[in-house]
Design a protein around this motif. Structure first.
Motif, PDB file in Angstrom:
ATOM      1  N   ARG A  54       0.838  -1.208   0.000  1.00 30.35           N
ATOM      2  CA  ARG A  54       0.000   0.000   0.000  1.00 30.35           C
ATOM      3  C   ARG A  54       0.875   1.260   0.000  1.00 30.35           C
ATOM      4  O   ARG A  54       0.644   2.196  -0.782  1.00 30.35           O
ATOM      5  CB  ARG A  54      -0.929   0.007   1.212  1.00 30.35           C
ATOM      6  CG  ARG A  54      -1.969   1.133   1.194  1.00 30.35           C
ATOM      7  CD  ARG A  54      -2.686   1.253   2.521  1.00 30.35           C
ATOM      8  NE  ARG A  54      -1.797   1.761   3.552  1.00 30.35           N
ATOM      9  CZ  ARG A  54      -1.472   3.046   3.705  1.00 30.35           C
ATOM     10  NH1 ARG A  54      -1.966   3.963   2.876  1.00 30.35           N
ATOM     11  NH2 ARG A  54      -0.672   3.434   4.672  1.00 30.35           N
ATOM     12  N   GLN A  55       1.879   1.285   0.879  1.00 30.19           N
ATOM     13  CA  GLN A  55       2.764   2.446   0.957  1.00 30.19           C
ATOM     14  C   GLN A  55       3.568   2.620  -0.335  1.00 30.19           C
ATOM     15  O   GLN A  55       3.757   3.741  -0.820  1.00 30.19           O
ATOM     16  CB  GLN A  55       3.724   2.292   2.136  1.00 30.19           C
ATOM     17  CG  GLN A  55       3.076   2.381   3.501  1.00 30.19           C
ATOM     18  CD  GLN A  55       4.097   2.277   4.619  1.00 30.19           C
ATOM     19  OE1 GLN A  55       5.237   2.695   4.486  1.00 30.19           O
ATOM     20  NE2 GLN A  55       3.696   1.698   5.743  1.00 30.19           N
ATOM     21  N   ARG A  58       1.439   4.010  -3.153  1.00 30.35           N
ATOM     22  CA  ARG A  58       1.165   5.439  -2.955  1.00 30.35           C
ATOM     23  C   ARG A  58       2.339   6.284  -3.444  1.00 30.35           C
ATOM     24  O   ARG A  58       2.155   7.288  -4.148  1.00 30.35           O
ATOM     25  CB  ARG A  58       0.881   5.720  -1.474  1.00 30.35           C
ATOM     26  CG  ARG A  58       0.647   7.199  -1.162  1.00 30.35           C
ATOM     27  CD  ARG A  58       0.235   7.392   0.302  1.00 30.35           C
ATOM     28  NE  ARG A  58       1.190   6.785   1.209  1.00 30.35           N
ATOM     29  CZ  ARG A  58       2.344   7.350   1.575  1.00 30.35           C
ATOM     30  NH1 ARG A  58       2.686   8.535   1.086  1.00 30.35           N
ATOM     31  NH2 ARG A  58       3.153   6.751   2.419  1.00 30.35           N
ATOM     32  N   HIS A  62       2.344   8.841  -6.797  1.00 23.44           N
ATOM     33  CA  HIS A  62       2.739  10.245  -6.727  1.00 23.44           C
ATOM     34  C   HIS A  62       3.767  10.555  -7.818  1.00 23.44           C
ATOM     35  O   HIS A  62       3.711  11.625  -8.444  1.00 23.44           O
ATOM     36  CB  HIS A  62       3.330  10.566  -5.348  1.00 23.44           C
ATOM     37  CG  HIS A  62       2.296  10.645  -4.274  1.00 23.44           C
ATOM     38  ND1 HIS A  62       2.612  10.757  -2.936  1.00 23.44           N
ATOM     39  CD2 HIS A  62       0.935  10.624  -4.327  1.00 23.44           C
ATOM     40  CE1 HIS A  62       1.503  10.814  -2.216  1.00 23.44           C
ATOM     41  NE2 HIS A  62       0.476  10.730  -3.039  1.00 23.44           N
TER      42      HIS A  62
END
Length: 203
Positions: A54-55, A58, A62
């Motif tokens: 998940r991290q 993300r 970006h």
């Protein structure tokens, strides 16, 4: 499996790395020969593989949405991979850089995101459908490892990749994979390059 993957990619109109099927068939999986390709990656250290993914996603989203030196928006491509080393809490999450940017990608501005070039490689692949949880990925990786051992195939058993091909909101014709790298004559060199940064690898 190949037709299913092509159908999935065509339905999404997404780019993916170039590969060709091996002439030698291995029951229960595919053997693919991948060409050199560029990826955007980040290494996440977390006890939870799900949270690490998940991290990582993300940070990579970006990057493609403009968090780079030229503020360039990069179109989505597939797959998103996660390098898993059983027994560790380090995961490398990677996004395939689409062909348009393969030779001149914008540099990330996030110091945790880096660009890496993956060398040509032979990869054993097991495909499956549906929504893939961490538990499902790990189960399929175990099945693939068992198949390769039964068939007497030489592969790097100390790490594997998960590969996802769909957007989160895609409900049908989902495609997922697990990968083990085939051991070649340059197998030790290959493993060193794949695992050697768990930071800026494969450059």
């Amino acid at each position: 499996m190949i037709k299913s993957l092509k159908k999935t990619l065509l339905s999404q109109n997404l780019e993916s790395p170039k590969w060709s099927p091996a002439e030698v068939a291995v029951p229960g999986c595919e053997l693919r020969h991948y060409e050199t390709s560029l990826w955007a990656s980040t290494v996440i250290r977390d006890e939870s593989q799900k949270e690490a993914l998940r991290q990582g996603l993300r940070k990579l989203l970006h990057y493609i949405q403009g968090e780079n030196e030229t503020e360039t928006k990069i179109e989505m491509a597939v797959p998103v991979t996660c390098l898993v080393q059983p027994g560790t809490n380090e995961y490398k999450v990677s996004f395939f850089v689409p062909p348009k940017h393969q030779h001149s990608p914008p540099e990330p501005t996030d110091p945790d995101v880096f660009l890496e070039q993956r060398k040509p490689a032979a990869v054993f692949v097991r495909s499956f459908g549906g929504f893939a949880s961490v538990e499902k990925f790990n189960k399929e990786a175990k099945i693939l490892a068992d198949i390769l051992q039964k068939e007497g195939q030489s592969f790097h058993s100390d790490f594997y990749f998960t590969a996802g091909y769909n957007r989160p909101f895609t409900l049908f014709n989902r495609h997922n994979e697990v990968w083990y790298y085939k051991k070649e004559i340059e197998g030790l060199w290959m493993a060193k390059n794949i695992l050697g940064k768990i930071g800026k690898l494969l450059i």
